[in-house]
Design a protein around this motif. Structure first.
Motif, mmCIF file in Angstrom:
data_model
loop_
_atom_site.group_PDB
_atom_site.id
_atom_site.type_symbol
_atom_site.label_atom_id
_atom_site.label_comp_id
_atom_site.label_asym_id
_atom_site.label_seq_id
_atom_site.Cartn_x
_atom_site.Cartn_y
_atom_site.Cartn_z
ATOM 1 N N PHE A 132 75.946 63.486 8.095
ATOM 2 C CA PHE A 132 75.169 64.518 7.424
ATOM 3 C C PHE A 132 74.986 65.724 8.333
ATOM 4 O O PHE A 132 75.367 66.836 8.009
ATOM 5 N N LEU A 133 74.382 65.513 9.516
ATOM 6 C CA LEU A 133 74.234 66.551 10.529
ATOM 7 C C LEU A 133 74.607 65.932 11.877
ATOM 8 O O LEU A 133 74.462 64.719 12.065
ATOM 9 N N PRO A 134 75.075 66.714 12.846
ATOM 10 C CA PRO A 134 75.330 66.170 14.184
ATOM 11 C C PRO A 134 74.057 65.561 14.767
ATOM 12 O O PRO A 134 73.018 66.206 14.822
ATOM 13 N N GLY A 135 74.125 64.282 15.133
ATOM 14 C CA GLY A 135 72.971 63.614 15.704
ATOM 15 C C GLY A 135 72.042 62.984 14.684
ATOM 16 O O GLY A 135 71.030 62.395 15.047
ATOM 17 N N PHE A 136 72.379 63.089 13.380
ATOM 18 C CA PHE A 136 71.549 62.485 12.343
ATOM 19 C C PHE A 136 71.930 61.011 12.232
ATOM 20 O O PHE A 136 72.984 60.662 11.692
ATOM 21 N N ALA A 137 71.057 60.135 12.735
ATOM 22 C CA ALA A 137 71.336 58.699 12.755
ATOM 23 C C ALA A 137 70.608 58.000 11.609
ATOM 24 O O ALA A 137 69.395 58.143 11.454
ATOM 25 N N TYR A 138 71.354 57.259 10.818
ATOM 26 C CA TYR A 138 70.771 56.467 9.736
ATOM 27 C C TYR A 138 70.312 55.135 10.313
ATOM 28 O O TYR A 138 71.134 54.328 10.765
ATOM 29 N N LEU A 139 69.010 54.906 10.316
ATOM 30 C CA LEU A 139 68.422 53.731 10.957
ATOM 31 C C LEU A 139 67.874 52.760 9.915
ATOM 32 O O LEU A 139 67.329 53.165 8.896
ATOM 33 N N GLY A 140 68.006 51.500 10.191
ATOM 34 C CA GLY A 140 67.472 50.523 9.248
ATOM 35 C C GLY A 140 67.171 49.201 9.935
ATOM 36 O O GLY A 140 67.549 48.972 11.074
ATOM 37 N N ILE A 141 66.461 48.412 9.228
ATOM 38 C CA ILE A 141 65.929 48.655 7.883
ATOM 39 C C ILE A 141 64.411 48.698 7.987
ATOM 40 O O ILE A 141 63.819 47.878 8.693
ATOM 41 N N VAL A 142 63.756 49.629 7.270
ATOM 42 C CA VAL A 142 62.304 49.718 7.349
ATOM 43 C C VAL A 142 61.673 48.525 6.638
ATOM 44 O O VAL A 142 62.295 47.877 5.789
ATOM 45 N N ASP A 143 60.441 48.229 6.996
ATOM 46 C CA ASP A 143 59.695 47.178 6.316
ATOM 47 C C ASP A 143 59.630 47.497 4.823
ATOM 48 O O ASP A 143 59.427 48.647 4.428
ATOM 49 N N GLU A 144 59.829 46.475 3.985
ATOM 50 C CA GLU A 144 59.851 46.698 2.530
ATOM 51 C C GLU A 144 58.549 47.292 2.006
ATOM 52 O O GLU A 144 58.532 47.929 0.946
ATOM 53 N N LYS A 145 57.459 47.135 2.758
ATOM 54 C CA LYS A 145 56.168 47.667 2.318
ATOM 55 C C LYS A 145 56.100 49.188 2.408
ATOM 56 O O LYS A 145 55.209 49.804 1.826
ATOM 57 N N ILE A 146 57.040 49.812 3.157
ATOM 58 C CA ILE A 146 57.040 51.273 3.251
ATOM 59 C C ILE A 146 58.345 51.897 2.741
ATOM 60 O O ILE A 146 58.543 53.105 2.857
ATOM 61 N N ALA A 147 59.221 51.075 2.189
ATOM 62 C CA ALA A 147 60.453 51.614 1.599
ATOM 63 C C ALA A 147 60.069 52.546 0.452
ATOM 64 O O ALA A 147 59.315 52.161 -0.443
ATOM 65 N N THR A 148 60.575 53.776 0.485
ATOM 66 C CA THR A 148 60.144 54.798 -0.482
ATOM 67 C C THR A 148 61.330 55.633 -0.936
ATOM 68 O O THR A 148 62.115 56.113 -0.107
#
Length: 225
Positions: A132-148
């Motif tokens: 997407f952008l240089p340095g844009f890291a897709y991180l996972g996975i967030v706790d399901e209680k805050i998945a939005t």
């Protein structure tokens, strides 16, 4: 694993068509192995969620030859062996004045703002891919209680350093950019630096941990409200 032609000088190695930690580990192990081969006829090796794109020297390989070469080499990979990872800790100022959607994330998930912060900062995240952008890291996975879910109408400008959530993933905007992710905080950490050899301190073999800090600490680190 399936190897398909992508263009006259590139192929894609597919591991699956879904996003998961298991598939991500296979991508990382294969990517590391391919880099270690130091094949001078590989022009570029680009990992993604569940695939790897390889551009190669067409004077040395055609599709048939590169496919045979890769199949033979990749037989040697041990996917059970853990890929070495470096942990990078990132300080984040979580507050509504910079976390423009912090309250929204809390409200949609029926929890408090403090709980959002606690859940987001308590995990160690894997880097699934960078794009997407240089340095844009897709991180996972967030706790399901805050998945939005993403915003229905993306912002024309998401401030640099915005720590955000979209569905089950989290990320930091490395520069001002349009974006539809939910902003829950802000960091002064630099995700892209043209003076670095690799341009970014984050790669797919990185793990990331977010640490809550005060407004004063954020400003002392060079953060901007």
């Amino acid at each position: 694993m399936d190897i398909k032609i992508a263009s006259v000088d590139s192929v894609i190695i597919y591991f699956d068509n879904k996003i998961s930690k298991e598939i991500s580990n296979k991508v990382k192990a294969t990517y590391s192995y391919l880099k270690q081969l130091n094949n001078q006829d590989f022009i570029d090796i680009i990992p993604s969620y569940s695939s790897i794109l390889i551009s190669y020297n067409i004077l040395r390989y055609d599709f048939k030859k590169i496919k045979e070469y890769l199949k033979k080499e990749l037989e040697n990979i041990n996917y059970e062996e853990e890929t070495s990872s470096k942990l990078i800790e990132i300080d984040v100022y979580y507050a509504e004045e910079v976390g423009l959607d912090l309250k929204r994330v809390a409200t949609l998930n029926n929890i408090s703002i403090d709980e959002v912060i606690k859940l987001h900062s308590s995990k160690i995240y894997d880097v699934y891919t960078i794009g997407f952008l240089p340095g844009f890291a897709y991180l996972g996975i967030v706790d399901e209680k805050i998945a939005t879910k993403r915003l229905e109408s993306p912002r024309k400008k998401t401030p640099k350093g915005s720590v955000s959530i979209a569905d089950t993933q989290t990320a930091v905007y490395p520069k001002d950019s349009p974006g539809g992710w939910n902003i829950i905080g802000k960091t002064a950490f630099e995700f892209f630096d043209k003076n670095l050899k690799e341009l970014s301190p984050i790669d797919i073999n990185t793990k990331v941990k977010f640490n809550p800090i005060s407004k004063e600490e954020f400003l002392n680190q060079g953060g901007v409200i």
